[in-house]
Scaffold this motif. Structure first.
Motif, short mmCIF file in Angstrom:
data_model
loop_
_atom_site.label_atom_id
_atom_site.label_comp_id
_atom_site.label_asym_id
_atom_site.label_seq_id
_atom_site.Cartn_x
_atom_site.Cartn_y
_atom_site.Cartn_z
N THR A 12 18.91 0.51 2.92
CA THR A 12 19.53 -0.55 2.72
C THR A 12 19.83 -1.08 1.30
O THR A 12 20.92 -1.59 1.33
CB THR A 12 19.11 -1.73 3.31
N ARG A 13 19.19 -0.37 0.16
CA ARG A 13 19.21 -0.70 -1.46
C ARG A 13 19.35 -2.59 -0.85
O ARG A 13 20.14 -2.62 -2.43
CB ARG A 13 21.18 -0.84 -1.34
N ALA A 14 18.85 -3.18 -0.05
CA ALA A 14 18.40 -4.24 -0.34
C ALA A 14 17.67 -4.65 -1.69
O ALA A 14 15.85 -4.08 -1.73
CB ALA A 14 18.03 -4.92 0.57
N ASN A 15 17.83 -5.72 -2.44
CA ASN A 15 16.71 -5.72 -4.18
C ASN A 15 15.39 -6.40 -3.20
O ASN A 15 15.41 -7.40 -2.43
CB ASN A 15 17.32 -5.94 -4.84
N THR A 16 14.15 -5.87 -3.91
CA THR A 16 13.08 -5.81 -3.54
C THR A 16 12.70 -7.82 -4.18
O THR A 16 12.22 -8.42 -4.27
CB THR A 16 11.28 -5.85 -3.54
N LYS A 17 13.41 -8.27 -4.91
CA LYS A 17 14.22 -9.46 -6.14
C LYS A 17 12.54 -9.85 -6.75
O LYS A 17 12.81 -10.71 -7.90
CB LYS A 17 13.87 -10.37 -4.90
N ASP A 18 11.80 -8.78 -6.44
CA ASP A 18 10.50 -8.97 -8.03
C ASP A 18 10.29 -8.14 -8.93
O ASP A 18 9.45 -7.62 -9.38
CB ASP A 18 9.14 -9.84 -7.58
N ASN A 19 11.10 -7.31 -8.80
CA ASN A 19 10.47 -5.14 -9.55
C ASN A 19 8.75 -4.94 -8.54
O ASN A 19 8.55 -4.21 -9.36
CB ASN A 19 10.22 -5.70 -10.84
N THR A 20 8.88 -5.50 -7.35
CA THR A 20 7.76 -5.00 -6.90
C THR A 20 8.37 -3.76 -6.15
O THR A 20 8.88 -4.11 -5.96
CB THR A 20 6.78 -5.69 -6.65
N PRO A 21 7.42 -3.18 -5.31
CA PRO A 21 6.00 -2.23 -6.34
C PRO A 21 6.41 -1.41 -7.16
O PRO A 21 7.08 -1.21 -7.65
CB PRO A 21 4.86 -1.59 -4.49
N ALA A 22 4.93 -1.72 -7.96
CA ALA A 22 4.49 -1.30 -9.04
C ALA A 22 4.33 0.35 -8.48
O ALA A 22 3.63 0.62 -7.56
CB ALA A 22 3.62 -1.58 -10.15
N VAL A 23 4.94 1.74 -9.88
CA VAL A 23 3.97 3.27 -8.64
C VAL A 23 2.91 2.51 -10.00
O VAL A 23 2.77 2.51 -10.65
CB VAL A 23 5.11 3.91 -9.40
N ILE A 24 1.51 2.99 -9.75
CA ILE A 24 0.51 2.73 -9.79
C ILE A 24 -0.20 4.18 -9.69
O ILE A 24 -0.71 5.15 -8.85
CB ILE A 24 -0.85 2.14 -9.47
N ILE A 25 -0.41 4.97 -11.05
CA ILE A 25 -1.40 6.26 -10.97
C ILE A 25 -2.33 6.05 -11.31
O ILE A 25 -2.69 5.79 -13.06
CB ILE A 25 -0.56 7.82 -12.21
N THR A 26 -3.24 6.59 -10.60
CA THR A 26 -4.45 6.64 -11.36
C THR A 26 -5.69 7.53 -11.51
O THR A 26 -5.38 8.49 -10.58
CB THR A 26 -5.20 5.40 -10.05
N ASP A 27 -6.16 7.69 -11.94
CA ASP A 27 -7.53 8.80 -12.65
C ASP A 27 -8.78 8.00 -12.81
O ASP A 27 -9.23 7.12 -14.10
CB ASP A 27 -6.97 9.30 -13.63
N ILE A 28 -9.33 8.75 -11.71
CA ILE A 28 -11.05 8.18 -11.80
C ILE A 28 -11.49 8.51 -13.31
O ILE A 28 -11.71 9.99 -12.72
CB ILE A 28 -11.28 8.25 -11.10
N VAL A 29 -11.85 8.23 -14.09
CA VAL A 29 -12.62 9.44 -15.17
C VAL A 29 -14.01 8.70 -15.85
O VAL A 29 -14.79 8.09 -15.10
CB VAL A 29 -12.20 8.38 -16.70
N GLU A 30 -15.05 9.34 -16.46
CA GLU A 30 -16.35 8.93 -16.47
C GLU A 30 -16.15 7.28 -17.66
O GLU A 30 -15.63 7.19 -17.89
CB GLU A 30 -17.23 10.59 -17.58
N GLY A 31 -17.51 6.24 -17.51
CA GLY A 31 -17.39 6.21 -18.51
C GLY A 31 -17.16 4.61 -17.35
O GLY A 31 -17.46 4.26 -16.52
N ASP A 32 -17.77 3.31 -18.17
CA ASP A 32 -17.63 1.76 -18.08
C ASP A 32 -16.28 1.68 -18.75
O ASP A 32 -16.40 -0.12 -19.18
CB ASP A 32 -18.53 0.89 -18.15
#
Lengths: 279, 182
Positions: free
Chosen positions: A115-135
């Motif tokens: 539809t090309r309708a704008n979400t109007k708040d720039n969400t959703p973000a694209v989140i790219i997650t890596d799980i690494v060692e440590g805290d």
């Protein structure tokens, strides 16, 4: 175990969205200055002068350096000993984006693909997650504009093509991109992995500071060769013909299947925006 | 530096050559993909456009929001090829100038030659700097499109370069040929 409240992440995302879009990295500004000295034509020099001036105005006024304040890409490196408390991590990131784009007067550029309708708040973000060692938890915000993102390509080469096929494809991609991605650009590429892994690592390669090379000598040499060949195309800043189309080429590699040679190319415009915080 | 003020006449258009530096002062209109689609739909239905297209100049831009006290937010050009599907139709209706960045398709270049129109580029990404040459902004159509709404912009000394002129010359081709090292 270490506990981080997601409200801290929300507030940091908000701040980084604004910072990334208004405060161009010193490495990029330095590259503009060096290019101004090196560029041959008056028209090419004028582009670098304008970009230096633009970066200065953006920083001083806290205005976005480019009206396209991008798709908010979030890279997360989460230590496996971190406990996230206080609510949803994803929602806290999106709320940070929502607040940052509202409070920073940044453009909202995300829409429904049909539809090309704008979400109007720039969400959703694209989140790219890596799980690494440590805290620890490392959060990087990298807004990416549509003009340069549209020049991205992922291809599956034949292993017999080797380095030559890789280099030829990247050079050809730059030739075809021409003036579209707002040169001077940074060319990110990943050789190997799976197609989706290569695409992520090609984008991640853009986060590296200009002036650094890949620690692997073979990749560092390829970066140099590619930079020369790409700039010999004569496209120049803004594509009107001159020496410097690319400020840098950043390569990454990843092991791949014995049958495959994946390659992803992600070109970033001169508004190379990324800011990070470690918790 | 050639100084021009829209609406543009054929005499002014024919004097502009690929590579010319041009300074715009006066009224231009903004539109991107979504607005172009609606403008062409109106033409298909034989209805009036929200502005007079005769001699008009369209700037391909979706500005960032203005802060309090600002006329406009940052406002650099967007990539033009996305408007290629619609541009020949608007040129036929009287459009004389387009400001964007990036190469145009053959159909658009042909339409510019046939009907005397010119394509200009502003510096892509120099959006905070370009905003300083914009004096007044008013949304005149499609407010629901947000950044993609059609705006009437009054500009002063807005600097652009001629990419395609009425002879079919293309500054991107000419410039890149000149600096290419085989």
């Amino acid at each position: 175990m270490r506990t981080i409240d997601v409200s801290e992440i929300r507030d940091t995302v908000r701040m980084l969205c604004i910072d990334a879009n208004t405060d161009l990295g010193e490495d990029v500004v330095r590259a503009f200055g060096e290019s101004l000295e090196k560029e041959e034509s008056p028209a090419g020099k004028a582009v670098f002068e304008a970009l230096l001036q633009n970066a200065k105005i953006a920083r001083e006024e806290k205005s976005p350096m480019c009206q396209d304040t991008g798709f908010t890409v979030v890279f997360l490196e989460v230590g496996q000993d971190v406990v996230l408390s206080g609510g949803s991590l994803v929602e806290s990131i999106n709320e940070g984006v929502r607040q940052g784009y509202r409070d920073g007067f940044l453009r909202k550029s995300i829409c429904d693909p049909f539809t090309r309708a704008n979400t109007k708040d720039n969400t959703p973000a694209v989140i790219i997650t890596d799980i690494v060692e440590g805290d620890k938890l490392k959060l990087t915000i990298a807004p990416k504009g549509g003009g340069s993102e549209n020049m991205t390509r992922v291809t599956m080469l034949t292993p017999s093509g080797g380095k030559k096929a890789i280099i030829d494809f990247i050079v050809q991609r730059c030739q075809e991109a021409g003036s579209n991605p707002c040169p001077p650009v940074i060319v990110g590429a990943c050789i190997g992995g799976t197609p989706e892994k290569a695409a992520i690592l090609a984008k991640k390669a853009l986060l590296r500071k200009i002036g650094t090379t890949n620690p692997d000598p073979e990749l560092a040499e390829m970066e140099m060769e590619l930079l020369t060949r790409i700039n010999n195309l004569g496209i120049g800043p803004q594509g009107m013909g001159c020496r410097i189309f690319a400020l840098a080429v950043h390569l990454e590699k990843h092991p791949c299947h014995i049958a495959s040679l994946p390659l992803a190319v992600n070109i970033c415009c001169h508004a190379s925006r990324h800011k990070e915080v470690e918790f | 530096m050639k100084k021009v003020t829209p609406p543009l006449t054929d005499d002014v258009i024919e004097d502009l050559k690929a590579g010319d530096q041009v300074s715009f002062t006066g009224v231009i209109y903004t539109a991107r993909d979504a607005a172009h689609k609606r403008l062409v739909d109106l033409l298909d239905k034989g209805e009036d456009l929200p502005f007079d297209i005769n001699g008009a100049v369209i700037y391909y831009v979706g500005p960032s929001p203005a802060k309090p006290g600002q006329v406009v937010g940052s406002a650099g050009p967007t990539t033009s090829y996305r408007m290629d599907a619609y541009a020949p139709r608007l040129i036929k209706a009287g459009l004389k100038g387009m400001i964007g960045k990036g190469k145009r398709g053959k159909d658009v270049v042909d339409a510019m030659v046939r009907r005397k129109a010119v394509y200009f580029a502003a510096i892509g990404g120099a959006a905070a700097l370009i905003a300083r040459s914009i004096r007044k902004v008013e949304i005149i159509a499609y407010e629901d499109l947000g950044p993609e709404a059609v705006r009437r912009m009054e500009v002063e000394d807005f600097r652009v370069v001629v990419i395609n002129d009425t002879s079919g010359a293309d500054l991107y081709d000419i410039g890149q040929e000149k600096y290419r090292i085989a």
